[in-house]
Design a protein around this motif. Structure first.
Motif, short mmCIF file in Angstrom:
data_model
loop_
_atom_site.label_atom_id
_atom_site.label_comp_id
_atom_site.label_asym_id
_atom_site.label_seq_id
_atom_site.Cartn_x
_atom_site.Cartn_y
_atom_site.Cartn_z
N LEU A 32 0.82 -1.21 0.00
CA LEU A 32 0.00 0.00 0.00
C LEU A 32 0.86 1.26 0.00
CD1 LEU A 32 -2.76 -1.10 2.52
CD2 LEU A 32 -3.17 -0.32 0.17
N ALA A 33 1.92 1.24 0.80
CA ALA A 33 2.80 2.41 0.88
C ALA A 33 3.41 2.74 -0.47
CB ALA A 33 3.89 2.18 1.92
N ALA A 34 3.84 1.70 -1.18
CA ALA A 34 4.48 1.92 -2.48
C ALA A 34 3.47 2.36 -3.54
CB ALA A 34 5.19 0.65 -2.93
N GLY A 87 10.27 0.02 -10.94
CA GLY A 87 10.27 1.45 -10.65
C GLY A 87 10.43 1.76 -9.18
N THR A 88 9.98 0.84 -8.32
CA THR A 88 10.03 1.05 -6.87
C THR A 88 10.32 -0.27 -6.18
OG1 THR A 88 8.32 2.77 -7.06
CG2 THR A 88 8.74 1.89 -4.86
N ALA A 89 11.05 -0.21 -5.08
CA ALA A 89 11.21 -1.37 -4.20
C ALA A 89 10.87 -0.94 -2.80
CB ALA A 89 12.64 -1.91 -4.27
N LEU A 120 19.98 2.24 0.63
CA LEU A 120 19.08 2.82 1.62
C LEU A 120 18.64 4.23 1.21
CD1 LEU A 120 17.70 2.59 4.39
CD2 LEU A 120 19.81 3.49 5.41
N SER A 121 19.53 5.00 0.65
CA SER A 121 19.23 6.39 0.30
C SER A 121 18.64 6.55 -1.09
CB SER A 121 20.50 7.24 0.40
OG SER A 121 21.48 6.79 -0.51
N ILE A 135 11.65 2.34 -0.63
CA ILE A 135 10.95 2.51 0.64
C ILE A 135 11.54 1.48 1.59
CG2 ILE A 135 8.72 2.29 1.81
CD1 ILE A 135 7.42 3.08 -0.89
N ALA A 136 11.92 1.91 2.78
CA ALA A 136 12.64 1.01 3.68
C ALA A 136 12.04 1.03 5.08
CB ALA A 136 14.11 1.40 3.75
#
Length: 324
Positions: free
Chosen positions: A116-118, A255-257, A275-276, A281-282
């Motif tokens: 959901l966050a991604a 595109g996103t992890a 991480l940066s 998203i971590a």
């Protein structure tokens, strides 16, 4: 017995129902992490039993040789951090269980929270509104999108239930045996590994890390993903080939992890390239970090301590050490 519990960072265990199981033992709870092995050995000189908090402390041959009173190590789950042959050499019984038949619902919940966050850009939207910029972009709904689950296990099946409640289409990829179980259960297995990665809007990894699964997710797999796709990993970082995730994010596929696990933990270098990364998203390995899950897991761990104290140890990994 003198029982030492390591790495209870937030001093949680003493407030949980499971802690009553240690009544009658002399218990010391360490709420920090001691990286220096010599200092750790000094702390543990009088310990009869060590209780490990997941993989937060490595138990090495050199540490064990400095603990002449140690008789038992109790923990739960996999144990790549424990030198089992060295335990046997030093006469230390090592007990570990994978637990009962229940799934780790905490890990499943975090997995879906990261999905959901991604998809809804939650970290970015929250950061934007906090700075007074209001909205920063347009997210995507889950209904009608495809979730690919790699590994047909208990956590993955719970995540599949959550996904279906949100109207997602669920497909699987797994070992030959896992795929056969999925088909027998009426699940959909992708026609090929390539199509699994290429056609999924979200791919979530749910494998145990073993020598066979180390690096099983390759640069080729990630390159097959869509630039709009999301990769989720709440299992183990080692499932992905070394350096492959950073390379993939730099290339824009996926595109996103969103990950809860890293190759080196705790990862405290804010400048770390992965991480940066702006498309990462971590979370700091919190898949199992809930009071409810701690109580369930440590009830098993403390039961192992009591079984040993009563002369009938359970879940022995190196049973040759125990002489009744």
């Amino acid at each position: 017995m003198k029982v030492h519990i390591l790495d209870d960072w937030f001093d949680t265990l003493r407030g949980l129902p499971c802690f009553e199981l240690l009544k009658g033992h002399d218990v010391t709870v360490w709420t920090d992490h001691e990286e220096c092995e010599a200092a750790l050995a000094d702390r543990l000189q009088n310990a009869d039993c060590l209780v490990l908090f997941r993989e937060r402390t490595k138990v090495t041959r050199s540490l064990l040789r400095q603990l002449p009173n140690l008789r038992l190590i109790s923990q739960r789950g996999a144990y790549p951090h424990v030198d089992v042959p060295a335990c046997t050499e030093q006469g230390v019984l090592f007990c570990s269980t994978k637990g009962g038949d229940g799934a780790n619902y905490a890990a499943a919940e975090l997995t879906f929270a990261l999905i959901l966050a991604a998809m809804r850009q939650l970290p970015q939207q929250m950061a934007s509104v906090k700075t007074g910029a209001w909205q920063m972009g347009v997210g995507r709904s889950l209904r009608g999108r495809r979730l690919g689950l790699y590994g047909y296990g208990r956590i993955g099946r719970v995540v599949a239930d959550y996904a279906r409640a949100f109207g997602m289409d669920v497909v699987w990829w797994a070992s030959e045996a896992g795929g056969a179980r999925a088909v027998a259960d009426g699940e959909t297995v992708a026609v090929s590994r390539a199509s699994f990665f290429a056609d999924s809007d979200v791919v979530s990894l749910h494998l145990r890390l073993t020598p066979e699964t180390q690096g099983t997710i390759t640069t080729t797999d990630l390159a097959a993903m869509s630039p709009r796709a999301v990769l989720i990993n709440t299992s183990r970082a080692g499932l992905i080939a070394e350096g492959a995730l950073l390379q993939a994010l730099n290339a824009g596929r996926p595109g996103t992890a969103a990950v809860d696990v890293f190759a080196s933990e705790p990862l405290t270098n804010a400048a770390d390239p992965l991480l940066s990364h702006p498309r990462l998203i971590a979370t700091p390995h919190i898949g199992f970090v809930t009071e409810d899950e701690f109580d369930r897991q440590f009830a098993d761990i403390f039961a192992q301590v009591n079984a040993y104290a009563q002369g009938a140890p359970i879940h022995m990994v190196n049973p040759s050490v125990f002489a009744p």
